[in-house]
Motif scaffolding. Sequence first.
Motif, PDB file in Angstrom:
ATOM      1  N   PHE A  46       0.826  -1.198   0.000  1.00 44.18           N
ATOM      2  CA  PHE A  46       0.000   0.000   0.000  1.00 44.18           C
ATOM      3  C   PHE A  46       0.862   1.249   0.000  1.00 44.18           C
ATOM      4  O   PHE A  46       1.969   1.258   0.547  1.00 44.18           O
ATOM      5  N   VAL A  47       0.348   2.292  -0.603  1.00 40.61           N
ATOM      6  CA  VAL A  47       1.009   3.598  -0.572  1.00 40.61           C
ATOM      7  C   VAL A  47       0.971   4.133   0.857  1.00 40.61           C
ATOM      8  O   VAL A  47       0.015   3.889   1.597  1.00 40.61           O
ATOM      9  N   VAL A  85      -2.903  -6.281   7.471  1.00 36.59           N
ATOM     10  CA  VAL A  85      -2.820  -4.873   7.079  1.00 36.59           C
ATOM     11  C   VAL A  85      -4.169  -4.333   6.608  1.00 36.59           C
ATOM     12  O   VAL A  85      -4.413  -3.125   6.670  1.00 36.59           O
ATOM     13  N   MET A  86      -5.062  -5.210   6.160  1.00 32.75           N
ATOM     14  CA  MET A  86      -6.385  -4.751   5.748  1.00 32.75           C
ATOM     15  C   MET A  86      -7.183  -4.216   6.945  1.00 32.75           C
ATOM     16  O   MET A  86      -8.089  -3.412   6.787  1.00 32.75           O
ATOM     17  N   ARG A  87      -6.832  -4.688   8.142  1.00 29.88           N
ATOM     18  CA  ARG A  87      -7.584  -4.305   9.334  1.00 29.88           C
ATOM     19  C   ARG A  87      -6.818  -3.309  10.213  1.00 29.88           C
ATOM     20  O   ARG A  87      -7.439  -2.548  10.962  1.00 29.88           O
ATOM     21  N   ILE A  88      -5.492  -3.353  10.171  1.00 28.92           N
ATOM     22  CA  ILE A  88      -4.678  -2.367  10.891  1.00 28.92           C
ATOM     23  C   ILE A  88      -3.715  -1.734   9.887  1.00 28.92           C
ATOM     24  O   ILE A  88      -2.684  -2.333   9.536  1.00 28.92           O
ATOM     25  N   PRO A  89      -4.017  -0.550   9.357  1.00 27.93           N
ATOM     26  CA  PRO A  89      -3.187   0.069   8.321  1.00 27.93           C
ATOM     27  C   PRO A  89      -1.731   0.251   8.738  1.00 27.93           C
ATOM     28  O   PRO A  89      -0.822   0.223   7.910  1.00 27.93           O
ATOM     29  N   GLY A  90      -1.486   0.402  10.050  1.00 29.40           N
ATOM     30  CA  GLY A  90      -0.122   0.607  10.533  1.00 29.40           C
ATOM     31  C   GLY A  90       0.779  -0.598  10.358  1.00 29.40           C
ATOM     32  O   GLY A  90       2.000  -0.492  10.530  1.00 29.40           O
ATOM     33  N   LEU A  91       0.228  -1.765  10.014  1.00 25.45           N
ATOM     34  CA  LEU A  91       1.051  -2.949   9.762  1.00 25.45           C
ATOM     35  C   LEU A  91       1.780  -2.894   8.422  1.00 25.45           C
ATOM     36  O   LEU A  91       2.682  -3.690   8.178  1.00 25.45           O
ATOM     37  N   ASN A  92       1.399  -1.953   7.565  1.00 20.67           N
ATOM     38  CA  ASN A  92       2.000  -1.863   6.234  1.00 20.67           C
ATOM     39  C   ASN A  92       3.526  -1.778   6.331  1.00 20.67           C
ATOM     40  O   ASN A  92       4.065  -0.956   7.078  1.00 20.67           O
ATOM     41  N   LEU A  94       5.558  -3.738   7.791  1.00 18.43           N
ATOM     42  CA  LEU A  94       6.168  -4.234   9.026  1.00 18.43           C
ATOM     43  C   LEU A  94       6.336  -5.748   9.049  1.00 18.43           C
ATOM     44  O   LEU A  94       6.984  -6.293   9.948  1.00 18.43           O
ATOM     45  N   GLY A  95       5.735  -6.454   8.087  1.00 14.30           N
ATOM     46  CA  GLY A  95       6.030  -7.874   7.911  1.00 14.30           C
ATOM     47  C   GLY A  95       5.511  -8.785   9.002  1.00 14.30           C
ATOM     48  O   GLY A  95       6.156  -9.782   9.326  1.00 14.30           O
ATOM     49  N   ILE A  96       4.339  -8.472   9.562  1.00 11.22           N
ATOM     50  CA  ILE A  96       3.790  -9.327  10.615  1.00 11.22           C
ATOM     51  C   ILE A  96       2.269  -9.206  10.635  1.00 11.22           C
ATOM     52  O   ILE A  96       1.710  -8.171  10.257  1.00 11.22           O
ATOM     53  N   SER A  97       1.601 -10.285  11.034  1.00 14.46           N
ATOM     54  CA  SER A  97       0.159 -10.275  11.249  1.00 14.46           C
ATOM     55  C   SER A  97      -0.166 -11.328  12.296  1.00 14.46           C
ATOM     56  O   SER A  97       0.718 -12.052  12.769  1.00 14.46           O
ATOM     57  N   LEU A  98      -1.455 -11.427  12.638  1.00 18.20           N
ATOM     58  CA  LEU A  98      -1.866 -12.240  13.769  1.00 18.20           C
ATOM     59  C   LEU A  98      -3.209 -12.887  13.455  1.00 18.20           C
ATOM     60  O   LEU A  98      -4.016 -12.322  12.712  1.00 18.20           O
ATOM     61  N   ALA A  99      -3.449 -14.071  14.016  1.00 16.86           N
ATOM     62  CA  ALA A  99      -4.749 -14.722  13.832  1.00 16.86           C
ATOM     63  C   ALA A  99      -5.150 -15.446  15.109  1.00 16.86           C
ATOM     64  O   ALA A  99      -4.315 -16.038  15.791  1.00 16.86           O
ATOM     65  N   ARG A 100      -6.432 -15.397  15.423  1.00 22.25           N
ATOM     66  CA  ARG A 100      -7.028 -16.259  16.445  1.00 22.25           C
ATOM     67  C   ARG A 100      -7.788 -17.350  15.708  1.00 22.25           C
ATOM     68  O   ARG A 100      -8.536 -17.076  14.767  1.00 22.25           O
ATOM     69  N   ILE A 101      -7.585 -18.605  16.122  1.00 24.58           N
ATOM     70  CA  ILE A 101      -8.287 -19.726  15.495  1.00 24.58           C
ATOM     71  C   ILE A 101      -9.076 -20.478  16.563  1.00 24.58           C
ATOM     72  O   ILE A 101      -8.507 -20.893  17.575  1.00 24.58           O
ATOM     73  N   ASP A 102     -10.388 -20.566  16.360  1.00 18.29           N
ATOM     74  CA  ASP A 102     -11.273 -21.323  17.243  1.00 18.29           C
ATOM     75  C   ASP A 102     -11.647 -22.629  16.569  1.00 18.29           C
ATOM     76  O   ASP A 102     -11.990 -22.648  15.375  1.00 18.29           O
ATOM     77  N   TYR A 103     -11.613 -23.722  17.341  1.00 20.36           N
ATOM     78  CA  TYR A 103     -11.930 -25.052  16.817  1.00 20.36           C
ATOM     79  C   TYR A 103     -13.070 -25.661  17.630  1.00 20.36           C
ATOM     80  O   TYR A 103     -12.988 -25.735  18.864  1.00 20.36           O
ATOM     81  N   ALA A 104     -14.117 -26.098  16.956  1.00 22.26           N
ATOM     82  CA  ALA A 104     -15.171 -26.860  17.620  1.00 22.26           C
ATOM     83  C   ALA A 104     -14.627 -28.233  18.000  1.00 22.26           C
ATOM     84  O   ALA A 104     -13.571 -28.639  17.497  1.00 22.26           O
ATOM     85  N   PRO A 105     -15.288 -28.973  18.889  1.00 21.14           N
ATOM     86  CA  PRO A 105     -14.898 -30.365  19.092  1.00 21.14           C
ATOM     87  C   PRO A 105     -14.869 -31.107  17.755  1.00 21.14           C
ATOM     88  O   PRO A 105     -15.822 -31.013  16.963  1.00 21.14           O
ATOM     89  N   LEU A 106     -13.760 -31.764  17.476  1.00 24.23           N
ATOM     90  CA  LEU A 106     -13.521 -32.459  16.199  1.00 24.23           C
ATOM     91  C   LEU A 106     -13.465 -31.497  15.006  1.00 24.23           C
ATOM     92  O   LEU A 106     -13.552 -31.921  13.863  1.00 24.23           O
TER      93      LEU A 106
END
Length: 227
Positions: A46-47, A85-92, A94-106
């Motif tokens: 991004f610019v 970066v789509m959700r936090i413009p300041g990440l542009n 910086l080469g890093i992002s984050l994810a939360r992953i929720d898993y149902a039983p099985l």
Amino acid sequence: MASSTTFLVLTALLALLSWQAIASDPSPLQDFCVADKDSHVRVNGFVCKDPKDVKADDFFLAANLDKPRDTTVSKVGSNVTLINVMRIPGLNTLGISLARIDYAPLGENPPHTHPRATEILTVLEGTLYVGFVTSNQDNKLFTKTLNKGDVFVFPEGLIHFQFNPCPDKPAVAIAALSSQNPGAITIANAVFGSKPPISDDVLAKAFQVEKKTVDWLQAQFWSDNHN
């Protein structure tokens, strides 16, 4: 002859260094480069916003990552909340992002790749069976059962998965990824759910199955568990 050989070696090293430089997110040349999403200029990234217009909110998101996600929205029983970066413009840049992953039983985060990122995953709750497969020719599978507090790394670009083997307990993990926009290619969705569909002749030959099997797979609803 010696000087010619030295020149070729130096050329090869420079080419390798150049390739490594373009194979990862760009390094910032200033304190930050907040993404200007309103710009009509299109580059690999991004610019930058004018620094005078940058605010603290450009580096902030009230993501509520402490709250459980709905795992019933996907047939695979998982929900991936990606903060990039789509959700936090300041990440542009910086080469890093984050994810939360929720898993149902099985539930599982099915086989997929991140074309632009290595991933490091930490289990916050529950148990996960995880693994990745190396590239051709070996296609070696590495797997591990993780418990709360355990950490596992998935190398950049390799197919990997996570599965909650518990029939009665959900699981939660946090993943960090080495790209501001790591991308995700879920294998089944990409192969059997592409738009327009890949020719069933091509897929039948590739998977060594009958075309009617491919047709049945392409007719399924391939849901996306990334939100």
